[in-house]
Design an enzyme around this catalytic site. Structure first.
Site, PDB file in Angstrom:
ATOM      1  N   SER A   1      -6.478   4.519   9.069  1.00 13.95           N
ATOM      2  CA  SER A   1      -7.214   4.332   7.816  1.00 13.95           C
ATOM      3  C   SER A   1      -6.584   3.201   7.000  1.00 13.95           C
ATOM      4  CB  SER A   1      -7.183   5.654   7.035  1.00 13.95           C
ATOM      5  OG  SER A   1      -7.478   5.464   5.686  1.00 13.95           O
TER       6      SER A   1
ATOM      7  N   LYS B   1      -7.879  -1.215   6.809  1.00  8.57           N
ATOM      8  CA  LYS B   1      -8.232  -1.890   5.551  1.00  8.57           C
ATOM      9  C   LYS B   1      -7.300  -3.068   5.293  1.00  8.57           C
ATOM     10  CE  LYS B   1      -7.772   2.031   3.404  1.00  8.57           C
ATOM     11  NZ  LYS B   1      -7.944   3.397   2.930  1.00  8.57           N
TER      12      LYS B   1
ATOM     13  N   ASP C   1     -13.893   3.275   7.557  1.00 11.48           N
ATOM     14  CA  ASP C   1     -12.868   4.049   6.848  1.00 11.48           C
ATOM     15  C   ASP C   1     -13.430   4.702   5.596  1.00 11.48           C
ATOM     16  OD1 ASP C   1     -10.142   4.971   6.280  1.00 11.48           O
ATOM     17  OD2 ASP C   1     -10.383   3.677   4.540  1.00 11.48           O
TER      18      ASP C   1
ATOM     19  N   ARG D   1     -12.882  13.198   5.648  1.00 10.36           N
ATOM     20  CA  ARG D   1     -11.567  13.845   5.825  1.00 10.36           C
ATOM     21  C   ARG D   1     -11.154  14.583   4.560  1.00 10.36           C
ATOM     22  NH1 ARG D   1      -8.062   9.162   6.639  1.00 10.36           N
ATOM     23  NH2 ARG D   1      -6.359  10.646   6.822  1.00 10.36           N
TER      24      ARG D   1
ATOM     25  N   HIS E   1       0.847  -1.196   0.000  1.00 11.16           N
ATOM     26  CA  HIS E   1       0.000   0.000   0.000  1.00 11.16           C
ATOM     27  C   HIS E   1       0.882   1.245   0.000  1.00 11.16           C
ATOM     28  CE1 HIS E   1      -3.943   1.858   0.578  1.00 11.16           C
ATOM     29  NE2 HIS E   1      -3.274   2.802   1.220  1.00 11.16           N
TER      30      HIS E   1
HETATM   31  N1  URA Z   1      -4.469   6.492   2.061  1.00 15.04           N
HETATM   32  C1  URA Z   1      -5.413   5.916   2.857  1.00 15.04           C
HETATM   33  O1  URA Z   1      -5.857   4.789   2.638  1.00 15.04           O
HETATM   34  N2  URA Z   1      -5.839   6.616   3.907  1.00 15.04           N
HETATM   35  C2  URA Z   1      -5.393   7.842   4.209  1.00 15.04           C
HETATM   36  O2  URA Z   1      -5.815   8.395   5.188  1.00 15.04           O
HETATM   37  C3  URA Z   1      -4.412   8.436   3.372  1.00 15.04           C
HETATM   38  C4  URA Z   1      -3.959   7.736   2.300  1.00 15.04           C
END
Ligand code: URA
Length: 441
Positions: A183, A187, A161, A168, A82
């Site tokens: 966040s 996930k 999220d 956000r 990620h």
């Molecule tokens: N990527 C994400 O999944 N969440 C964030 O808060 C920022 C970047």
């Protein structure tokens, strides 16, 4: 629970218990807490931060808000990567098939563009027919069959999220280490991974503009991953300039294809290879770093990584013909060259105005659900440190109309700065694992 009193406590620097964080998330999802109160709480967190127990409580509550992948019966180790988000960051497009072609199962769940940054799901949807809305069962079946699936965040994974991310995005509460960490990790932990590699971006095109904050974010996420039994490695990489040359959905797919063929820009290939090596090591394909590096090099050179991408595209309903003929990707109606206004040295290529311009030109969303134009964007050939002649073409704008071209040219004028050459951030500055931090830059 009187939510305003919790907001006030956080505003004044106090802490919430894990139970209070759970009640906050549950209340928000049940619409008992309205957006405006949640936004106030998020802003209080931006300013006050979260201590370790709060961060763990919030992450766990977000993770528990949804379901998890069930990998019962699957023997292979599963590793995902990620990125915290950047401009021109098309690494995932090349990385997932590359690592899968080395025998690792890669269930890659990605997001859409956020703010000025692009999202892998949007990029993949530039490929005609490509479906990113796989159900969890479809994703699992595809990973079992071909070793890789690339899909958007399902409604069922960390729904808290999804809602918080959207809130956000429009309330100035994205750049917060604990909020980004909770966040991302809520996930990723729902994916039931054996290992996770994080690409934590630092620089003006990232959410963490300072390298120190990026490093702190990397350490925070590694700690959360390891605490949940998911081996986690983070690389801190440069985002004080775009990665590669292409910015914009279809243009980035085209550049990722070049990388998969071993012909991509050097910085893109270096970051992709480095992350791939970490994924192979976490998956236990080998414990030997030089051997992992060799395997990655062979997968690129032999064409097996590119073949895996073709297989992935076909499996998800996309047109595999784009692999051999990128001209089948959406093409911009208007293209214009940007010429150097004077002779000199390129001091900087600031990614942020370019990312923001892609959104303004229709390549990203201003509001959730907005349709996007996959064809628009930039190809910036000028790199920091390059000497250019007056009038030399150093970038191109791809737009759908004259207004888009004007927006793009203005953004290039702002982004490409001339002057004495400056030292940029190291392309890969740190490697963070449970064992500590290694400086690589
Ligand atoms: N990527 C994400 O999944 N969440 C964030 O808060 C920022 C970047």
């Amino acid at each position: 629970m009187l939510f305003p009193s919790l907001i006030e406590r956080k505003r004044d620097g106090g802490v919430l218990t894990p139970d209070e964080w759970r009640a906050t998330i549950t209340g928000y999802l049940a619409d008992a807490i309205p957006d405006y109160q949640m936004a106030a709480m998020l802003m209080a967190v931006v300013w006050r931060g979260l201590d370790a127990a709060e961060l763990s409580g919030l992450t766990q509550a977000m993770l528990d808000s949804g379901t998890r992948f069930d990998w019962t019966g699957s023997g292979r180790p599963r590793v995902d990567k990620h990125s915290t988000g950047g401009v021109g960051d098309k690494v995932s497009l090349a990385l997932a098939p590359l690592v899968a072609s080395c025998g690792v199962a890669v269930p890659m769940m990605s997001g859409r563009g956020l703010g000025h940054t692009g999202g892998t799901t949007d990029k993949l949807e530039a490929i005609p027919g490509f479906r990113t809305d796989l159900s969890l069962d479809e994703a699992r079946a595809q990973v079992d069959r071909i070793g890789v699936a690339m899909f958007g965040q399902s409604e069922r994974i960390a729904p808290a999220d999804r809602r918080l991310y959207a809130l956000r995005d429009v309330t100035g509460t994205v750049p917060s280490i604990p909020l980004i960490a909770a966040s991302i990790m809520s996930k990723k932990l729902a994916e039931g991974l054996s290992g996770l590699v994080l690409d934590v971006k630092a620089g003006s095109g990232a959410f963490m503009t300072s390298p120190e904050h990026a490093l702190e974010l990397a350490r925070t996420m590694v700690t959360i991953g390891e605490a949940h039994g998911c081996r986690t490695t983070a690389l801190v990489t440069a985002m004080d300039r775009p990665l590669g040359r292409a910015i914009g959905n279809a243009l980035e797919v085209e550049e990722a294809l070049l990388a998969l063929d071993g012909r991509g820009p050097e910085d893109l290939l270096l970051v992709t290879r480095a992350l791939a090596v970490e994924m192979l090591l976490l998956a236990g394909v080998t414990t030997d770093r030089p051997a992992a590096t060799r395997l990655v090099g062979e997968a690129l050179a032999s064409g097996s990584a590119l073949a895996k991408f073709r297989e992935l595209v076909a499996a998800q309903g996309g047109d595999p013909g784009v692999v051999d003929d990128p001209g089948r990707l959406p093409q911009a109606l208007e293209v214009e060259l940007f010429e150097a206004p004077a002779a000199g040295v390129v001091a900087a290529v600031d990614p942020r105005p370019l990312g923001a311009a892609v959104v303004a030109m229709g390549g990203g969303r201003r509001r959730l659900g907005d349709p996007i134009d996959h064809s628009v964007g930039f190809v910036v050939s000028a790199r920091p440190g390059a000497t250019v002649a007056k009038g030399e073409p150093i970038a191109s704008v791809f737009a759908r109309d004259a207004e888009g071209i004007a927006t793009g040219l203005a953004a290039l004028g702002e982004a490409i700065r001339f002057g004495p050459a400056t030292v940029g951030l190291p392309l890969i500055s740190h490697r963070v694992t449970a064992r500590g931090t290694e400086s690589l830059g």
